[in-house]
Design an enzyme around this catalytic site. Structure first.
Site, PDB file in Angstrom:
ATOM      1  N   ASN A  71     -71.445 -79.847  -9.074  1.00 40.55           N
ATOM      2  CA  ASN A  71     -70.067 -79.373  -9.066  1.00 40.55           C
ATOM      3  C   ASN A  71     -69.135 -80.578  -9.021  1.00 40.55           C
ATOM      4  O   ASN A  71     -68.786 -81.060  -7.946  1.00 40.55           O
ATOM      5  CB  ASN A  71     -69.812 -78.465  -7.860  1.00 40.55           C
ATOM      6  CG  ASN A  71     -68.357 -78.070  -7.750  1.00 40.55           C
ATOM      7  OD1 ASN A  71     -67.626 -78.058  -8.741  1.00 40.55           O
ATOM      8  ND2 ASN A  71     -67.912 -77.764  -6.545  1.00 40.55           N
TER       9      ASN A  71
ATOM     10  N   SER B  60     -65.040 -78.347  -2.481  1.00 43.02           N
ATOM     11  CA  SER B  60     -64.980 -79.125  -3.721  1.00 43.02           C
ATOM     12  C   SER B  60     -64.216 -78.379  -4.812  1.00 43.02           C
ATOM     13  O   SER B  60     -63.765 -78.986  -5.791  1.00 43.02           O
ATOM     14  CB  SER B  60     -66.389 -79.458  -4.224  1.00 43.02           C
ATOM     15  OG  SER B  60     -67.078 -80.277  -3.305  1.00 43.02           O
TER      16      SER B  60
ATOM     17  N   CYS C  21     -71.823 -86.568  -4.229  1.00 43.56           N
ATOM     18  CA  CYS C  21     -70.798 -86.112  -5.157  1.00 43.56           C
ATOM     19  C   CYS C  21     -69.527 -86.963  -5.039  1.00 43.56           C
ATOM     20  O   CYS C  21     -69.517 -88.109  -5.432  1.00 43.56           O
ATOM     21  CB  CYS C  21     -70.541 -84.622  -4.960  1.00 43.56           C
ATOM     22  SG  CYS C  21     -69.948 -83.814  -6.467  1.00 43.56           S
ATOM     23  N   LEU C  22     -68.424 -86.430  -4.473  1.00 42.06           N
ATOM     24  CA  LEU C  22     -67.222 -87.242  -4.331  1.00 42.06           C
ATOM     25  C   LEU C  22     -67.514 -88.478  -3.487  1.00 42.06           C
ATOM     26  O   LEU C  22     -66.994 -89.570  -3.771  1.00 42.06           O
ATOM     27  CB  LEU C  22     -66.092 -86.431  -3.696  1.00 42.06           C
ATOM     28  CG  LEU C  22     -64.767 -87.191  -3.498  1.00 42.06           C
ATOM     29  CD1 LEU C  22     -64.139 -87.541  -4.832  1.00 42.06           C
ATOM     30  CD2 LEU C  22     -63.802 -86.381  -2.647  1.00 42.06           C
TER      31      LEU C  22
ATOM     32  N   GLU D 251     -78.094 -80.565  -1.195  1.00 39.92           N
ATOM     33  CA  GLU D 251     -78.129 -79.486  -0.203  1.00 39.92           C
ATOM     34  C   GLU D 251     -78.138 -78.114  -0.847  1.00 39.92           C
ATOM     35  O   GLU D 251     -78.302 -77.100  -0.170  1.00 39.92           O
ATOM     36  CB  GLU D 251     -76.930 -79.598   0.747  1.00 39.92           C
ATOM     37  CG  GLU D 251     -75.613 -79.088   0.208  1.00 39.92           C
ATOM     38  CD  GLU D 251     -74.929 -79.987  -0.803  1.00 39.92           C
ATOM     39  OE1 GLU D 251     -73.867 -79.602  -1.331  1.00 39.92           O
ATOM     40  OE2 GLU D 251     -75.448 -81.085  -1.072  1.00 39.92           O
TER      41      GLU D 251
ATOM     42  N   HIS E  93     -75.557 -82.086  -5.778  1.00 45.10           N
ATOM     43  CA  HIS E  93     -75.608 -81.526  -4.430  1.00 45.10           C
ATOM     44  C   HIS E  93     -77.054 -81.271  -4.009  1.00 45.10           C
ATOM     45  O   HIS E  93     -77.597 -80.185  -4.261  1.00 45.10           O
ATOM     46  CB  HIS E  93     -74.803 -80.235  -4.366  1.00 45.10           C
ATOM     47  CG  HIS E  93     -73.328 -80.455  -4.438  1.00 45.10           C
ATOM     48  ND1 HIS E  93     -72.535 -80.563  -3.317  1.00 45.10           N
ATOM     49  CD2 HIS E  93     -72.506 -80.621  -5.496  1.00 45.10           C
ATOM     50  CE1 HIS E  93     -71.281 -80.777  -3.676  1.00 45.10           C
ATOM     51  NE2 HIS E  93     -71.238 -80.815  -4.994  1.00 45.10           N
TER      52      HIS E  93
ATOM     53  N   GLY F 112     -66.003 -82.864 -11.612  1.00 44.41           N
ATOM     54  CA  GLY F 112     -65.262 -83.015 -12.856  1.00 44.41           C
ATOM     55  C   GLY F 112     -65.071 -84.455 -13.260  1.00 44.41           C
ATOM     56  O   GLY F 112     -64.462 -84.741 -14.295  1.00 44.41           O
TER      57      GLY F 112
ATOM     58  N   GLY G 286     -60.941 -83.036  -6.176  1.00 41.44           N
ATOM     59  CA  GLY G 286     -59.912 -83.919  -6.719  1.00 41.44           C
ATOM     60  C   GLY G 286     -60.436 -85.163  -7.408  1.00 41.44           C
ATOM     61  O   GLY G 286     -61.633 -85.337  -7.643  1.00 41.44           O
TER      62      GLY G 286
END
Length: 389
Positions: free
Chosen positions: A320, A62, A278-279, A364, A362, A322, A250
């Protein structure tokens, strides 16, 4: 313009191999001591507030395209080891720290942080005022930067940082996804007992961390990891009991081909459990017609409080990212399940009446607290239920 050589350069310190220079796109300059790989790294500079887990952070895909500043004071004291690597794929471009520990002391350690970074090709810089740097990023926002151990030409590095493509609009998944499918069957390190395989999941690899796979195996789930470009028809033909959408680097909006595929996946079956992390969560929301936006300096750390809106419980989470999801853009059919209590951004949602959900953090950990293990328990329960049908 050239940076003045600091007085510290006149002293030999076995931790470092020379002077180092960090130059931000806005012209801010930080001088320090270099370690790890020799060279120059260009990336988006972000800060991470975790107190431990530097190896997991640097090896997290990431962070591809980013230089990470750690706010903890001393880094490297427990060395590194193969078990704590979250991936062998490209991840952080560079590492910025206050001080590199002169001592490595841990029974699991097989290499120092310096040697491990050198092996991964990651440039490091220490003896930096990370408090001043973090405050600058909080006030000005994450920005492109150049980190070098091979030149003291400030203006040249500033120009390279300013000319580098920003994170907005960048597809970094293609650089970190697996080139071929593989099956994971290893539980968490130190697990007392591994349950038999009760169900099987396919995970889209957008930059997956190994601890996600370990946590699923702890729940009796065997996971087959596939490239990000895998056609939905191929996934469904394997008759999985669930699908996981992994973390990754990204701008999610840049992955138009993935978004289209996930839209097809969601429409293909109302019973198939889908879980985005997340993403993966962001891509799921975009597939549902939502929108994402860039955060000023992102969420990077292991101390972010998240509230479960269903039972009002609080979990301290590892984060984590952006980018974030605009919940209002999703409309009817999606319910907010988790809220980030730092800035009240979306931390999780689910589709009404369907086993489809995602979280903007996250669960995990690696590194971070284990407060969110129950998310894997919930997903595994849905997967086992689907397998029993």
């Amino acid at each position: 313009m050239r940076a003045a050589v600091s007085r510290a350069d006149n002293h030999q310190d076995p931790r470092y191999h020379g002077s180092g220079l960090l130059v931000l796109a806005d012209g801010r300059v930080f001088r320090g001591r270099s370690f790890g790989a020799r060279g120059t790294a260009i990336g988006e500079l972000v800060f991470n507030t975790s107190l431990y887990g530097y190896q997991e952070i640097v090896s997290d895909p990431s962070y591809a395209g980013q230089i990470v500043c750690l706010t903890a004071v001393e880094i490297g004291n427990v060395g590194t080891n193969p078990d704590d690597e979250e991936s062998d794929k490209p991840a952080a471009e560079g590492l910025v720290i206050r001080s590199l520990s002169p001592v490595v002391s841990n029974h699991r350690s097989t290499a120092s942080l310096h040697d491990w970074l050198a092996g991964r090709g990651v440039v490091g810089i220490a003896e930096i005022d990370t408090r001043a740097l973090t405050r600058h990023l909080r006030e000005q926002g994450a920005m492109m930067a150049a980190l070098s151990s091979e030149t003291d030409d400030v203006e040249a590095l500033r120009a390279r940082a300013a000319a580098a493509p920003p994170m907005l609009g960048r597809n970094l998944v293609d650089a970190v996804t697996t080139p071929a499918r593989y099956t994971w069957d290893t539980p968490s390190w130190g697990a007392r007992a591994t349950p038999p395989v009760a169900a099987r999941v396919i995970a889209y690899d957008f930059g997956i961390k190994r601890n996600i796979l370990r946590k699923l195996r702890d729940q009796g789930i065997e996971t087959t990891v596939v490239p990000a470009s895998t056609p939905v028809a191929e996934v469904l033909a394997a008759r999985p009991d669930g699908v996981l959408l992994s973390n990754g680097p990204g701008d999610p909006a840049a992955l138009e081909h993935v978004i289209a595929a996930l839209r097809e996946l969601v429409d293909a079956s109302e019973r198939l459990p889908i879980f985005g992390i997340c993403l993966g969560h962001q891509l799921l929301c975009l597939a549902l017609g939502g929108q994402t936006y860039k955060l000023k300096f992102g969420h990077h750390g292991g101390n972010h409080p998240v509230r479960d809106e269903r039972d009002r419980s609080i979990a301290i989470t590892s984060q984590n990212h952006g980018f974030a999801v605009d919940i209002d853009s999703l409309g009817a059919g999606a319910t907010l399940t988790h809220l980030n209590l730092f800035d009240r951004t979306v931390a999780g949602l689910e589709l009404d009446g369907r086993p489809v959900s995602g979280v903007q953090y996250h669960p995990e950990a690696a590194p971070g607290p284990n407060d969110s293990d129950r998310l894997f328990e919930r997903f595994a329960a849905k997967v086992r239920d689907h397998a029993a049908r």
